[in-house]
Design a protein around this motif. Structure first.
Motif, PDB file in Angstrom:
ATOM      1  N   THR A  71      35.482 174.175 -28.129  1.00 41.39           N
ATOM      2  CA  THR A  71      37.058 174.494 -26.646  1.00 41.39           C
ATOM      3  C   THR A  71      35.788 175.635 -26.266  1.00 41.39           C
ATOM      4  N   GLU A  72      35.087 175.838 -24.967  1.00 44.72           N
ATOM      5  CA  GLU A  72      34.566 176.705 -24.349  1.00 44.72           C
ATOM      6  C   GLU A  72      35.466 177.640 -23.008  1.00 44.72           C
ATOM      7  N   MET A  73      34.960 179.201 -23.045  1.00 45.48           N
ATOM      8  CA  MET A  73      36.122 179.938 -22.505  1.00 45.48           C
ATOM      9  C   MET A  73      34.929 180.560 -21.675  1.00 45.48           C
ATOM     10  N   GLY A  74      34.805 180.926 -20.471  1.00 46.12           N
ATOM     11  CA  GLY A  74      33.764 180.812 -19.628  1.00 46.12           C
ATOM     12  C   GLY A  74      33.591 181.818 -18.621  1.00 46.12           C
ATOM     13  N   TYR A  75      32.937 181.991 -17.754  1.00 40.60           N
ATOM     14  CA  TYR A  75      32.926 182.552 -16.989  1.00 40.60           C
ATOM     15  C   TYR A  75      30.985 182.064 -15.847  1.00 40.60           C
ATOM     16  N   ARG A  76      31.386 181.027 -14.573  1.00 41.38           N
ATOM     17  CA  ARG A  76      30.858 179.784 -13.896  1.00 41.38           C
ATOM     18  C   ARG A  76      30.248 180.559 -12.661  1.00 41.38           C
ATOM     19  N   PHE A  77      29.323 181.055 -12.062  1.00 39.58           N
ATOM     20  CA  PHE A  77      29.504 181.436 -10.890  1.00 39.58           C
ATOM     21  C   PHE A  77      27.914 180.684 -10.274  1.00 39.58           C
ATOM     22  N   ASP A  78      28.817 180.212  -8.807  1.00 44.23           N
ATOM     23  CA  ASP A  78      27.567 179.548  -8.028  1.00 44.23           C
ATOM     24  C   ASP A  78      26.973 179.951  -6.879  1.00 44.23           C
ATOM     25  N   ALA A  79      25.536 179.770  -6.319  1.00 43.90           N
ATOM     26  CA  ALA A  79      24.986 180.107  -5.219  1.00 43.90           C
ATOM     27  C   ALA A  79      24.229 178.812  -5.169  1.00 43.90           C
ATOM     28  N   GLY A  80      24.765 178.418  -3.638  1.00 43.10           N
ATOM     29  CA  GLY A  80      23.423 177.398  -3.331  1.00 43.10           C
ATOM     30  C   GLY A  80      23.694 176.437  -4.059  1.00 43.10           C
ATOM     31  N   ARG A  81      22.874 175.814  -4.355  1.00 38.56           N
ATOM     32  CA  ARG A  81      22.502 174.722  -5.120  1.00 38.56           C
ATOM     33  C   ARG A  81      22.421 175.106  -6.528  1.00 38.56           C
ATOM     34  N   LEU A  82      22.670 175.546  -6.949  1.00 33.53           N
ATOM     35  CA  LEU A  82      22.373 176.326  -8.136  1.00 33.53           C
ATOM     36  C   LEU A  82      24.015 176.834  -8.952  1.00 33.53           C
ATOM     37  N   THR A  83      24.306 176.199 -10.153  1.00 35.42           N
ATOM     38  CA  THR A  83      25.102 176.629 -10.989  1.00 35.42           C
ATOM     39  C   THR A  83      24.836 177.380 -11.458  1.00 35.42           C
ATOM     40  N   GLY A  84      25.387 178.386 -12.592  1.00 36.72           N
ATOM     41  CA  GLY A  84      25.078 178.707 -13.891  1.00 36.72           C
ATOM     42  C   GLY A  84      26.738 179.732 -14.841  1.00 36.72           C
ATOM     43  N   GLY A  85      26.430 179.485 -15.753  1.00 39.53           N
ATOM     44  CA  GLY A  85      27.444 180.606 -16.831  1.00 39.53           C
ATOM     45  C   GLY A  85      27.237 180.754 -17.910  1.00 39.53           C
ATOM     46  N   LEU A  86      27.606 181.836 -18.672  1.00 39.87           N
ATOM     47  CA  LEU A  86      28.126 182.356 -19.937  1.00 39.87           C
ATOM     48  C   LEU A  86      29.195 181.841 -20.646  1.00 39.87           C
ATOM     49  N   GLN A  87      29.243 182.128 -21.679  1.00 45.67           N
ATOM     50  CA  GLN A  87      30.963 181.180 -22.497  1.00 45.67           C
ATOM     51  C   GLN A  87      30.637 181.285 -23.774  1.00 45.67           C
ATOM     52  N   MET A  88      32.241 181.210 -24.524  1.00 44.98           N
ATOM     53  CA  MET A  88      32.150 181.131 -25.839  1.00 44.98           C
ATOM     54  C   MET A  88      32.721 180.829 -26.231  1.00 44.98           C
ATOM     55  N   ASP A  89      32.244 179.908 -27.352  1.00 45.94           N
ATOM     56  CA  ASP A  89      32.500 178.950 -28.219  1.00 45.94           C
ATOM     57  C   ASP A  89      33.955 178.899 -29.372  1.00 45.94           C
ATOM     58  N   LEU A  90      34.563 178.018 -29.724  1.00 44.89           N
ATOM     59  CA  LEU A  90      35.330 177.921 -30.348  1.00 44.89           C
ATOM     60  C   LEU A  90      34.895 176.331 -31.218  1.00 44.89           C
ATOM     61  N   ILE A  91      34.804 176.171 -32.636  1.00 41.19           N
ATOM     62  CA  ILE A  91      34.388 174.848 -32.580  1.00 41.19           C
ATOM     63  C   ILE A  91      34.776 174.432 -33.887  1.00 41.19           C
ATOM     64  N   LEU A  92      35.182 173.262 -34.408  1.00 43.09           N
ATOM     65  CA  LEU A  92      35.462 172.401 -34.685  1.00 43.09           C
ATOM     66  C   LEU A  92      34.176 171.865 -35.925  1.00 43.09           C
ATOM     67  N   ARG A  93      33.724 171.376 -36.601  1.00 39.40           N
ATOM     68  CA  ARG A  93      32.457 171.438 -37.304  1.00 39.40           C
ATOM     69  C   ARG A  93      32.350 170.153 -38.314  1.00 39.40           C
ATOM     70  N   THR A  94      32.297 169.021 -38.383  1.00 33.88           N
ATOM     71  CA  THR A  94      32.232 168.088 -38.976  1.00 33.88           C
ATOM     72  C   THR A  94      30.676 167.880 -39.880  1.00 33.88           C
ATOM     73  N   VAL A  95      30.192 168.458 -40.913  1.00 33.33           N
ATOM     74  CA  VAL A  95      28.814 168.221 -41.805  1.00 33.33           C
ATOM     75  C   VAL A  95      28.673 167.042 -42.069  1.00 33.33           C
ATOM     76  N   SER A  96      28.088 166.541 -42.361  1.00 37.73           N
ATOM     77  CA  SER A  96      27.971 165.569 -42.818  1.00 37.73           C
ATOM     78  C   SER A  96      26.555 164.546 -43.538  1.00 37.73           C
ATOM     79  N   ILE A  97      26.133 164.222 -44.833  1.00 39.53           N
ATOM     80  CA  ILE A  97      25.185 164.832 -45.804  1.00 39.53           C
ATOM     81  C   ILE A  97      25.076 163.170 -46.311  1.00 39.53           C
TER      82      ILE A  97
END
Length: 266
Positions: free
Chosen positions: A121-147
């Motif tokens: 789940t990602e929460m953040g801010y996105r900016f747009d300037a012409g053809r460019l877009t970018g953003g910063l975000q914080m993630d809440l991650i349910l990660r399943t690790v399998s070996i």
């Protein structure tokens, strides 16, 4: 009375004014994903395995797993202005490392590979300037690790079943937090080439016993990866203090195509 009437008119039209000023967006992107696999626990098992089987091995395990590779998909909604929007996104990552192989003089081998499945789940801010877009975000991650611990026979056939000690798929679930950024370039109307990068942090370091790996597929009584192979062989039923735990974290990235529509896009 006239002031009161003007106030009522202003309040009545306020929702329409807000709607005209707000911009809404929906985006979907997918592509190639990768992740580093940083761990202090997994190398303990690998080093112990190498030490215990040393004289019978022609090629020992490498102490670090190679980067995991795979795919991702992400959906997000945004609200804000024509130049910037707050967004909420939901993504899935599935990546796996190449096999880390230990070979024996007999021609047999053992492969260790790590699979990461992230529900983000990602929460953040996105900016747009012409053809460019970018953003910063914080993630809440349910990660399943399998070996995956596979025995490889001299003819190249493989086994994950109980016919060999340590065979299996050892799994653990963990809730983790990440911070990241993304950058995109518009190549067609509504279509962007996008790159994203997050650092996924290790959490809950004080209770490693909560994050022991277990072979959920086999439902066996002996279903852990040991810290000490000699102790494991002598008494494999005793996992207390001899089981490695899930501490995998590191850099996660994705490169793909993003489709984005907005009610204010030019």
């Amino acid at each position: 009375m006239r002031k009161f009437r003007n106030l009522i008119i202003l309040v009545a039209f306020l929702p329409f004014q807000i709607k005209a000023q707000l911009a809404f967006s929906f985006s979907a992107d997918a592509g190639y994903a990768g992740s580093t696999v940083k761990s202090a626990e997994l190398p303990i098992f690998l080093a112990s395995y190498n030490g215990y089987n040393g004289s019978t091995m022609s090629t020992p395990f490498k102490m670090e797993q190679s980067a995991a590779r795979g795919k991702y998909v992400n959906f997000a909604v945004g609200i804000g202005s024509s130049k910037g929007k707050f967004f909420l996104g939901f993504g899935r990552y599935l990546v796996r490392t190449p096999a880390n192989e230990a070979k024996f003089n007999s021609g047999e081998a053992r492969d260790i590979s790590v699979e990461l499945k992230d529900a983000s789940t990602e929460m953040g801010y996105r900016f747009d300037a012409g053809r460019l877009t970018g953003g910063l975000q914080m993630d809440l991650i349910l990660r399943t690790v399998s070996i995956y611990s596979e025995y490889v026979f001299p003819d190249g056939s493989r086994s994950l079943s109980a016919d060999h000690m340590l065979n299996g798929v050892y799994t653990n679930f963990r809730l983790q937090i990440g911070l990241g950024a993304n950058l995109g370039y518009k190549i067609l109307p509504h279509l962007y080439v996008i790159g994203k990068c997050d650092y996924v942090f290790q959490t809950d370091k004080s209770h490693p016993e909560y994050h022991d790996f277990q072979d959920l597929q086999m439902f066996r009584d002996v279903d852990y990866l040991p810290r000490d192979m000699a102790g494991y062989v002598a008494n494999s039923w005793n996992s207390v203090g001899n089981s490695i735990s899930n501490d995998i974290h590191g850099l996660r990235f994705g490169i793909g195509l993003q489709f984005m529509i907005s009610n204010n896009e030019e």
